[in-house]
Design a protein around this motif. Structure first.
Motif, PDB file in Angstrom:
ATOM      1  N   ASP A  52      11.741  36.963  16.618  1.00 44.07           N
ATOM      2  CA  ASP A  52      12.792  37.611  17.255  1.00 44.07           C
ATOM      3  C   ASP A  52      11.368  38.691  17.959  1.00 44.07           C
ATOM      4  O   ASP A  52      11.767  39.893  18.654  1.00 44.07           O
ATOM      5  N   LYS A  53      10.137  38.849  16.866  1.00 46.46           N
ATOM      6  CA  LYS A  53       9.380  39.747  17.301  1.00 46.46           C
ATOM      7  C   LYS A  53       8.618  39.000  18.430  1.00 46.46           C
ATOM      8  O   LYS A  53       7.948  39.923  19.155  1.00 46.46           O
ATOM      9  N   ASN A  54       8.715  37.798  18.811  1.00 46.26           N
ATOM     10  CA  ASN A  54       7.116  37.373  19.562  1.00 46.26           C
ATOM     11  C   ASN A  54       8.030  36.244  20.052  1.00 46.26           C
ATOM     12  O   ASN A  54       8.378  34.879  19.558  1.00 46.26           O
ATOM     13  N   PRO A  55       8.711  36.615  20.989  1.00 44.45           N
ATOM     14  CA  PRO A  55       9.703  35.239  21.732  1.00 44.45           C
ATOM     15  C   PRO A  55       8.578  33.932  22.354  1.00 44.45           C
ATOM     16  O   PRO A  55       9.385  33.132  21.743  1.00 44.45           O
ATOM     17  N   ARG A  56       7.634  33.700  22.043  1.00 43.93           N
ATOM     18  CA  ARG A  56       6.549  33.117  22.323  1.00 43.93           C
ATOM     19  C   ARG A  56       6.479  31.868  20.829  1.00 43.93           C
ATOM     20  O   ARG A  56       5.799  30.929  20.550  1.00 43.93           O
ATOM     21  N   PHE A  57       6.651  32.506  19.438  1.00 42.87           N
ATOM     22  CA  PHE A  57       6.537  32.727  18.810  1.00 42.87           C
ATOM     23  C   PHE A  57       6.978  31.403  18.336  1.00 42.87           C
ATOM     24  O   PHE A  57       8.537  30.810  18.116  1.00 42.87           O
ATOM     25  N   GLU A  58       7.075  29.770  18.071  1.00 41.34           N
ATOM     26  CA  GLU A  58       7.680  28.298  17.932  1.00 41.34           C
ATOM     27  C   GLU A  58       7.353  28.261  16.074  1.00 41.34           C
ATOM     28  O   GLU A  58       6.195  27.231  15.996  1.00 41.34           O
ATOM     29  N   PRO A  59       8.169  27.847  15.343  1.00 42.86           N
ATOM     30  CA  PRO A  59       7.681  27.592  13.918  1.00 42.86           C
ATOM     31  C   PRO A  59       7.361  26.023  13.604  1.00 42.86           C
ATOM     32  O   PRO A  59       6.322  25.411  13.234  1.00 42.86           O
ATOM     33  N   GLU A  60       7.955  25.024  15.136  1.00 38.22           N
ATOM     34  CA  GLU A  60       7.345  23.348  14.797  1.00 38.22           C
ATOM     35  C   GLU A  60       5.902  23.224  15.145  1.00 38.22           C
ATOM     36  O   GLU A  60       5.420  22.395  14.589  1.00 38.22           O
ATOM     37  N   THR A  61       4.934  24.223  16.080  1.00 37.77           N
ATOM     38  CA  THR A  61       3.483  23.379  16.711  1.00 37.77           C
ATOM     39  C   THR A  61       3.244  25.527  16.030  1.00 37.77           C
ATOM     40  O   THR A  61       2.707  25.853  17.515  1.00 37.77           O
ATOM     41  N   SER A  62       3.346  26.376  15.415  1.00 42.03           N
ATOM     42  CA  SER A  62       2.771  27.858  15.092  1.00 42.03           C
ATOM     43  C   SER A  62       1.158  27.385  14.801  1.00 42.03           C
ATOM     44  O   SER A  62       0.551  28.724  14.339  1.00 42.03           O
ATOM     45  N   ILE A  63       0.843  25.758  14.490  1.00 43.27           N
ATOM     46  CA  ILE A  63      -0.674  25.842  13.266  1.00 43.27           C
ATOM     47  C   ILE A  63      -1.136  24.656  14.266  1.00 43.27           C
ATOM     48  O   ILE A  63      -0.857  23.966  13.944  1.00 43.27           O
ATOM     49  N   GLY A  64      -2.493  25.023  14.447  1.00 47.60           N
ATOM     50  CA  GLY A  64      -3.261  24.053  15.622  1.00 47.60           C
ATOM     51  C   GLY A  64      -4.987  24.035  14.879  1.00 47.60           C
ATOM     52  O   GLY A  64      -5.083  26.082  15.417  1.00 47.60           O
ATOM     53  N   THR A  65      -5.266  23.074  14.882  1.00 48.98           N
ATOM     54  CA  THR A  65      -7.110  23.312  14.995  1.00 48.98           C
ATOM     55  C   THR A  65      -8.037  22.728  16.198  1.00 48.98           C
ATOM     56  O   THR A  65      -7.226  21.244  16.349  1.00 48.98           O
ATOM     57  N   SER A  66      -8.685  22.899  16.453  1.00 45.46           N
ATOM     58  CA  SER A  66      -9.662  21.924  17.632  1.00 45.46           C
ATOM     59  C   SER A  66     -10.658  22.319  17.019  1.00 45.46           C
ATOM     60  O   SER A  66     -11.575  23.389  17.337  1.00 45.46           O
ATOM     61  N   THR A  67     -11.604  21.225  16.095  1.00 50.11           N
ATOM     62  CA  THR A  67     -13.857  21.589  16.621  1.00 50.11           C
ATOM     63  C   THR A  67     -14.311  20.522  17.264  1.00 50.11           C
ATOM     64  O   THR A  67     -13.495  19.565  17.738  1.00 50.11           O
ATOM     65  N   SER A  68     -14.957  20.874  17.426  1.00 46.93           N
ATOM     66  CA  SER A  68     -15.986  20.004  18.390  1.00 46.93           C
ATOM     67  C   SER A  68     -17.312  20.168  17.905  1.00 46.93           C
ATOM     68  O   SER A  68     -18.208  20.622  17.745  1.00 46.93           O
ATOM     69  N   ASN A  69     -18.177  18.970  17.393  1.00 48.57           N
ATOM     70  CA  ASN A  69     -19.776  19.054  17.498  1.00 48.57           C
ATOM     71  C   ASN A  69     -20.681  17.625  17.914  1.00 48.57           C
ATOM     72  O   ASN A  69     -19.939  16.446  17.981  1.00 48.57           O
ATOM     73  N   GLU A  70     -21.570  18.257  18.556  1.00 47.54           N
ATOM     74  CA  GLU A  70     -22.328  17.102  19.235  1.00 47.54           C
ATOM     75  C   GLU A  70     -23.954  17.816  18.902  1.00 47.54           C
ATOM     76  O   GLU A  70     -24.208  18.372  18.997  1.00 47.54           O
ATOM     77  N   MET A  71     -24.797  16.305  19.347  1.00 48.84           N
ATOM     78  CA  MET A  71     -25.874  16.487  18.477  1.00 48.84           C
ATOM     79  C   MET A  71     -26.878  15.457  19.264  1.00 48.84           C
ATOM     80  O   MET A  71     -26.260  14.843  19.607  1.00 48.84           O
ATOM     81  N   ASP A  72     -28.181  15.852  20.334  1.00 48.19           N
ATOM     82  CA  ASP A  72     -28.666  15.055  21.084  1.00 48.19           C
ATOM     83  C   ASP A  72     -30.167  15.721  20.359  1.00 48.19           C
ATOM     84  O   ASP A  72     -30.805  16.338  20.709  1.00 48.19           O
ATOM     85  N   GLY A  73     -30.640  14.868  20.001  1.00 53.28           N
ATOM     86  CA  GLY A  73     -32.321  15.236  19.543  1.00 53.28           C
ATOM     87  C   GLY A  73     -33.218  13.985  20.089  1.00 53.28           C
ATOM     88  O   GLY A  73     -32.948  12.258  19.245  1.00 53.28           O
ATOM     89  N   SER A  74     -34.432  14.185  20.443  1.00 56.26           N
ATOM     90  CA  SER A  74     -35.120  13.259  20.037  1.00 56.26           C
ATOM     91  C   SER A  74     -37.006  13.734  19.945  1.00 56.26           C
ATOM     92  O   SER A  74     -36.979  14.837  19.997  1.00 56.26           O
ATOM     93  N   GLY A  75     -38.090  12.704  19.251  1.00 54.62           N
ATOM     94  CA  GLY A  75     -39.186  13.176  19.217  1.00 54.62           C
ATOM     95  C   GLY A  75     -40.119  12.239  19.355  1.00 54.62           C
ATOM     96  O   GLY A  75     -39.270  11.027  18.585  1.00 54.62           O
ATOM     97  N   GLU A  76     -41.146  11.936  19.095  1.00 54.43           N
ATOM     98  CA  GLU A  76     -42.386  10.865  19.302  1.00 54.43           C
ATOM     99  C   GLU A  76     -43.635  11.850  19.506  1.00 54.43           C
ATOM    100  O   GLU A  76     -44.297  13.176  20.006  1.00 54.43           O
ATOM    101  N   THR A  77     -44.333  11.537  18.671  1.00 56.86           N
ATOM    102  CA  THR A  77     -46.103  11.715  18.468  1.00 56.86           C
ATOM    103  C   THR A  77     -46.730  10.503  18.234  1.00 56.86           C
ATOM    104  O   THR A  77     -46.701   9.824  18.541  1.00 56.86           O
ATOM    105  N   SER A  78     -48.482  10.795  18.967  1.00 57.58           N
ATOM    106  CA  SER A  78     -49.074   9.532  19.441  1.00 57.58           C
ATOM    107  C   SER A  78     -50.336  10.313  19.059  1.00 57.58           C
ATOM    108  O   SER A  78     -50.509  11.520  19.694  1.00 57.58           O
ATOM    109  N   ARG A  79     -51.128   9.331  18.886  1.00 58.79           N
ATOM    110  CA  ARG A  79     -52.192   9.709  17.953  1.00 58.79           C
ATOM    111  C   ARG A  79     -53.551   8.595  17.932  1.00 58.79           C
ATOM    112  O   ARG A  79     -52.727   7.457  17.711  1.00 58.79           O
ATOM    113  N   SER A  80     -54.433   8.922  18.518  1.00 59.42           N
ATOM    114  CA  SER A  80     -55.744   7.716  17.910  1.00 59.42           C
ATOM    115  C   SER A  80     -57.207   8.823  18.456  1.00 59.42           C
ATOM    116  O   SER A  80     -57.303   9.311  19.270  1.00 59.42           O
ATOM    117  N   ALA A  81     -58.176   7.876  18.017  1.00 59.42           N
ATOM    118  CA  ALA A  81     -59.333   8.009  17.977  1.00 59.42           C
ATOM    119  C   ALA A  81     -60.130   6.797  17.750  1.00 59.42           C
ATOM    120  O   ALA A  81     -59.859   5.978  16.999  1.00 59.42           O
TER     121      ALA A  81
END
Length: 234
Positions: free
Chosen positions: A115-144
């Motif tokens: 009644d207080k919030n017409p958009r409130f729908e109890p059946e879908t009142s909770i929702g979460t979403s997460t996203s995580n992405e990692m891209d790493g690279s490294g390179e070392t080289s040495r000569s003597a």
């Protein structure tokens, strides 16, 4: 400016001025140790050749072993240092999650909230979403690489026959001094017929090759730059 500030500044300047090559004190210490080893070397035994012998007093015995084996002896080191290292790594990771939850009835409170919030729908009142992405690279080289020959002096002989050697070579070309310092422990059985040994057969080997002169100064950073690189926190 306080005395403490001056002391810190002096320490930073001294730290910045330290060179990668051997210091004059270290070179002087090596010279003294080599000179002491030569002074402690056993006296040469007189030849046992009699009158009319083909071998004189100053000549070596025909079957004598001329390999280094006692304090004061010299040995040639064949420098053959070739080192190369490569290391590379790559990591890729990705993760996505999505959750939805709802309450169809909860003691009638869902109607009051609706009644207080017409958009409130109890059946879908909770929702979460997460996203995580990692891209790493490294390179070392040495000569003597380092090659050449250098002669060192036996400064100590251990109970098992192993010998500690030390030596240095200073070459001056156009006012540019190139200092090479070598030390380590060798085994008598590794010494070749020509009284030489390769640098790879030296245990606890320490080989330094550095220059001091106009060229070296031009390749080095200024002392203030070194100080900033030392104390700069970022």
């Amino acid at each position: 400016m306080t005395i403490r500030t001056l002391a810190i500044a002096g320490a930073l300047v001294a730290l910045a001025g330290c060179a990668a090559g051997p210091s004059p004190e270290e070179l002087e210490s090596i010279d003294k140790e080599v000179a002491q080893a030569q002074a402690n070397a056993p006296a040469a035994k007189p030849s046992q050749g009699g009158e009319g012998s083909l071998w004189g007093q100053s000549q070596q015995e025909v079957f004598a072993d001329n390999k280094a084996h006692q304090v004061g002896d010299i040995i040639t080191v064949e420098l053959a240092e070739n080192t190369q290292g490569n290391n590379s790594a790559s990591t890729q990771a990705e993760r996505q999650t999505s959750n939805e939850a709802g309450v169809s009835a909860f003691l009638g409170l869902e109607e009051s909230l609706a009644d207080k919030n017409p958009r409130f729908e109890p059946e879908t009142s909770i929702g979460t979403s997460t996203s995580n992405e990692m891209d790493g690279s490294g390179e070392t080289s040495r000569s003597a690489s380092l090659s050449g020959n250098m002669t060192a002096v036996v400064v100590d002989v251990f109970a098992n026959g192993n010998m500690r050697i030390k030596g240095r070579r200073a070459v001056t070309i156009n006012h540019e001094v190139q200092n090479m310092v070598l030390s380590g422990v060798i085994r008598p059985q590794d010494i070749g017929p020509s009284n030489s040994i390769t640098s790879s057969q030296i245990a606890n080997a320490r080989i330094q090759y550095a220059g001091n002169g106009v060229v070296a100064r031009q390749q080095d950073e200024g002392w203030m730059t070194k100080v900033l690189h030392t104390v700069w926190p970022f």
